[in-house]
Design a protein around this motif. Structure first.
Motif: not given
Lengths: 712, 129
Positions: B28, B41-42, B47, B50-51, B59-60
């Motif tokens: 991620a 990473s997730v 999690e 929140l990410y 920006l994710p």
């Protein structure tokens, strides 16, 4: 030669003999300021330029300002340049640089100094107390061992007025310990001194130790360790003078032109503008600050306000990298965004207090986690560590990690000498091949602009001395990629964007938009070499020597301006307009780039004396052996490229690696353009003579490292 | 968005609230102007929530199709995976897709907390790896 903009004196600190000497700036006027001035002073006063570790007592560290410091030039007045041989690289720690904002440069100028040259090594810890032209090297036994903030506060309390600075003018002659003899200065100030200081990481000479001025830091280079090795804890300066500007009216007019033409309207702001100089003041804190009770904070004289102060009591002035590196792990434990923000900012405070550059942890901590999860790092493991990995993401883990890295304890013992050397010691060289450890160039961590995609960043770093951290062009990537991510209209089409920029890119790339084409077909071309040259030469002068802020300059394209051309090089508000208004020179943008080339070549001469050879100039193996993961970390890496028919479009650069052989051939193109021998990468006499660097040619010849002339 | 997800069983709810082993994490990245693309990473849905939380600074960068596969194969929640896949395919933009998935995951976490009686917001529960 006119000395408008300059304070006129340079301070030489001989720490070995505890002597304070004064140089006249005029002799060095031709180098401009900042980096150029620093390189010239390093060349003159470093007697052994073959040293490869900045902790060697022969190392000379220069802190240098520019004529623009202390004036009202936008996004240029509060910056400072630090140069020296660095610490903690892979193999050779190059002569390198770091910029730092804040108040120090301005205060130094107001005290009457353009630069400070730090030589030798004190027998005992010292700090330097500068009050206008009074300079005293003081005992630092009471400061040594204290964190950066505490040391700064203690210095402020030592120098503070007995009446307090809030309610009375401060007369420097009345301060505790001041020389009571007849004063040359009649200065008064309400200001506290600006204090550059090191924390425990610097004192212990650890990798990544930096030099601080409040929330600002000279991050890369490991200069905190250089100061630590010299037993120098801090330099405090308070000045009450001023800077003479050659043409104040022209300076104000240029500021007005910049505001009216290039900066977005505060009444009707364009939040989706494409420009660098033209944005609204906005903190670049990378964590959600858990309060609205805050205001922007900036370097002295700057209008940008890229940092933030709030009513929280923590996280003040921390921004950018130190508020980002731990966030991936915080999200694993935080219960909500508020807790996330608080943890991130408190961790940033830890970095500030210990005086350590968190940049290395951005890629370094995921690597350490990888080692832990593989079962090779931990209690009783091959790499013994008692860090509480089960608490990764918490404040407790961060504090223990930063403490270890700053005190040479736990894994910090090995990492203090550099992360890539530690990887070798731990038998983990394979991680540089697989990409588990992403330290791309010279033992420096990858920045976030992967060299397999963004060529000017990667090539510029490896042809230079560190992670280049020059954002001249990669605003294209972030702006365009964000537009694609939101499906927003494209403000400037690819072909227009590259043409607008190329108009300003004399002498190497004027009207040559193909320099921006990073497609597979063009990535090893002469055109890309010219782009790298332009960036390095532009920055060596305008950014690193004149000290224009990397956040704002160059401004090559700008949707606030009617013709979408940015302020860079413009006749009303270009870099040279401000320079000339302050100094009285008649410089053009190109003149500055030419001077930047001269400075860059002096740096290269130092690197060659240190051991630079083209065979050393290569990326970490993973850059050649693995691909930049397509669609894994972000959906795309957009950049203007041409297709087979020559048509421009924004194109995704992910999914490729660099070809080692082709990159090696590209280096030959680059060396030829620079006038360096293509077999060695060493500069030739002819080139150095053309650049008025005969003294460098002589030194290289004496060292047997002058490049042979080649037929054209 | 008007997505209905049937309430998870207690067994699935525990998996929804748990963190997965390191080897099962999903990459991620994140785009942050000036910092560039940073790696990450997730390891679980709390999690992930929140990410993906809206944030004007960054920006994710997660691949939502791959995320749907991960939810299906690692978290073993095919219903949520299907909803994520549908959102990814119909979203007007990458950011719109992330927003829709953020809301879906938030909804699923609420359901899981309801099913397990664990009402602490987004508190990840770690499994032995």
């Amino acid at each position: 030669m006119a000395m408008y903009g300059y304070a006129g004196k340079i301070l030489r600190l001989d720490l070995t003999n505890r002597e304070v000497l004064v140089l006249n700036t005029e002799k060095y006027r031709g180098w401009g300021g900042g980096h150029g001035l620093g390189s010239a002073l390093f060349w003159e006063f470093c007697r052994d330029k073959t040293i490869i570790d900045g902790r060697n007592p022969a190392n000379v560290c220069v802190v240098a300002t520019s004529p623009l410091c202390g004036t009202s030039v936008p996004s240029a007045t509060g910056r400072c340049e630090v140069v020296a041989v660095g610490v903690g690289y892979d193999g050779i720690s190059w002569f390198t640089r770091s910029g730092i904002g804040g108040r120090f440069s301005t205060m130094l100028k107001y005290a009457g100094w353009d630069a400070v040259v730090i030589e030798g090594r004190s027998e005992k810890p010292v700090w330097v107390d500068i009050r206008n032209d009074k300079v005293v090297i003081r005992d630092a036994a009471g400061l040594w061992g204290k964190d950066a903030w505490t040391a700064q506060q203690e210095i402020w309390s030592i120098i503070g007025s007995s009446a307090g600075t809030h309610n009375a003018w401060q007369d420097l002659a009345d301060l505790k310990g001041a020389d009571k003899q007849e004063r040359k200065d009649e200065g008064r100030s309400t200001q506290k001194p600006a204090v550059m200081v090191i924390g425990p990481a610097g004192e212990n000479q650890c990798h990544g130790a930096l030099i601080h001025d409040a929330g600002n830091g000279a991050g890369q280079g490991g200069f905190g360790s250089v100061w630590g090795s010299k037993n120098l804890k801090a330099i405090s300066v308070i000045g009450t003078g001023s800077i003479k500007v050659a043409d104040p009216k022209a300076l104000i007019q240029a500021r007005q032109a910049l505001k009216q033409k290039y900066i977005t309207s505060y009444e009707k702001p364009d939040f989706r503008q494409w420009s660098r100089i033209g944005g609204l003041a906005r903190p670049i804190t990378q964590a959600p600050i858990p309060t609205d009770e805050r205001r922007p904070q900036s370097c002295q004289g700057c209008v940008n306000g890229c940092r933030s102060r709030s009513n929280l009591g923590y996280g003040n002035e921390s921004a950018c990298q130190e508020t980002s590196w731990y966030n991936e792990f915080i999200q694993k434990v935080a219960k909500n965004a508020k807790e996330f923000g608080e943890l991130s900012l408190r961790v940033a405070d830890l970095c500030q207090k210990y005086g350590i550059n968190s940049f290395v942890l951005q890629t370094g901590l995921p690597w350490l986690e990888h080692l832990h999860e593989e079962g090779v790092l931990g209690p009783g493991k091959k790499i013994h560590s008692t860090l509480p990995w089960e608490k990764l993401g918490t404040l407790e883990f961060a504090e223990k990690l930063i403490h270890a890295l700053s005190t040479k304890t736990d894994i910090g013992r090995d990492l203090a000498e550099g992360w890539v050397p530690a990887a070798r010691k731990w038998g983990r060289e394979k991680d540089l091949h697989t990409g588990a450890m992403q330290f791309s160039y010279w033992g420096c961590p990858e920045h976030g602009y992967d060299p397999r995609a963004e060529l000017e960043w990667g090539y510029g770093s490896i042809m230079g001395d560190r992670d280049t951290n020059l954002h001249c062009f990669n605003f294209m990537f972030t702006t365009v990629s964000a537009a694609f991510a939101y499906s927003l209209p494209i403000r400037i089409e690819a072909e227009d964007l590259v043409r607008i920029q190329a108009r300003k890119m004399a002498p190497y790339a004027k009207d040559r938009p193909e320099v921006f084409d990073f497609s597979d077909a063009n990535m090893y071309s002469e055109a890309v070499a010219q782009l790298v040259r332009w960036q390095q030469h532009y920055c060596r002068f305008w950014k690193n020597s004149a000290l224009y802020c990397d956040l704002k300059w160059p401004d090559l394209f700008n949707t606030n301006a009617p013709n979408r051309e940015g302020a860079t090089g413009s006749s009303d508000a270009g870099e040279q307009v401000f320079w000339n208004a302050v100094t009285g020179d008649a410089m053009t943008l190109e003149d500055g780039i030419a001077l930047g080339r001269r400075i860059w070549n002096l740096d290269n001469a130092i690197w060659v004396l240190q051991g630079r050879h083209r065979d050393r100039v290569h990326f970490a193996p993973y850059v050649y052996e693995t691909k930049y993961e397509k669609n894994e970390l972000f959906p795309f890496y957009m950049w203007p490229c041409r297709d087979e028919k020559g048509k421009w479009a924004y194109t995704d650069l992910m999914g490729r690696s660099l070809d080692k052989k082709k990159f090696d051939e590209w280096k030959t193109l680059f060396y030829r353009l620079e006038g360096w021998n293509t077999k060695t990468g060493w500069p030739t006499r002819k080139t150095l003579e053309q650049l008025n660097l005969v003294f460098a040619a002589e030194a290289l010849k004496a060292a047997g490292r002058l490049g042979e002339e080649e037929k054209a | 968005m008007n997505t209905r997800l049937s309430p998870p069983t207690e067994e699935l709810a525990i998996r929804i609230l748990a963190a997965v082993p390191y080897k099962d994490r999903i990459p991620a990245g994140r785009l942050t102007p000036r910092l560039g693309i940073t790696r990450g990473s997730v390891r679980g849905l709390p999690e992930l929530h929140l990410y993906l939380a809206p944030d004007t600074r960054t920006l994710p960068g997660m691949n939502l199709e791959r995320l749907a596969d991960w939810i299906e194969q690692v978290i073993r929640d095919p219903e949520l995976a299907g909803a994520v896949r549908a959102a990814a395919r119909t979203a007007g933009s990458h950011v719109d897709g992330c927003m829709q998935v953020y809301e879906l995951v938030g909804l699923r976490l609420d359901q899981a907390r309801e099913a397990t009686g664990r009402h602490e917001a987004n508190a990840p529960i770690r499994e032995e790896s």
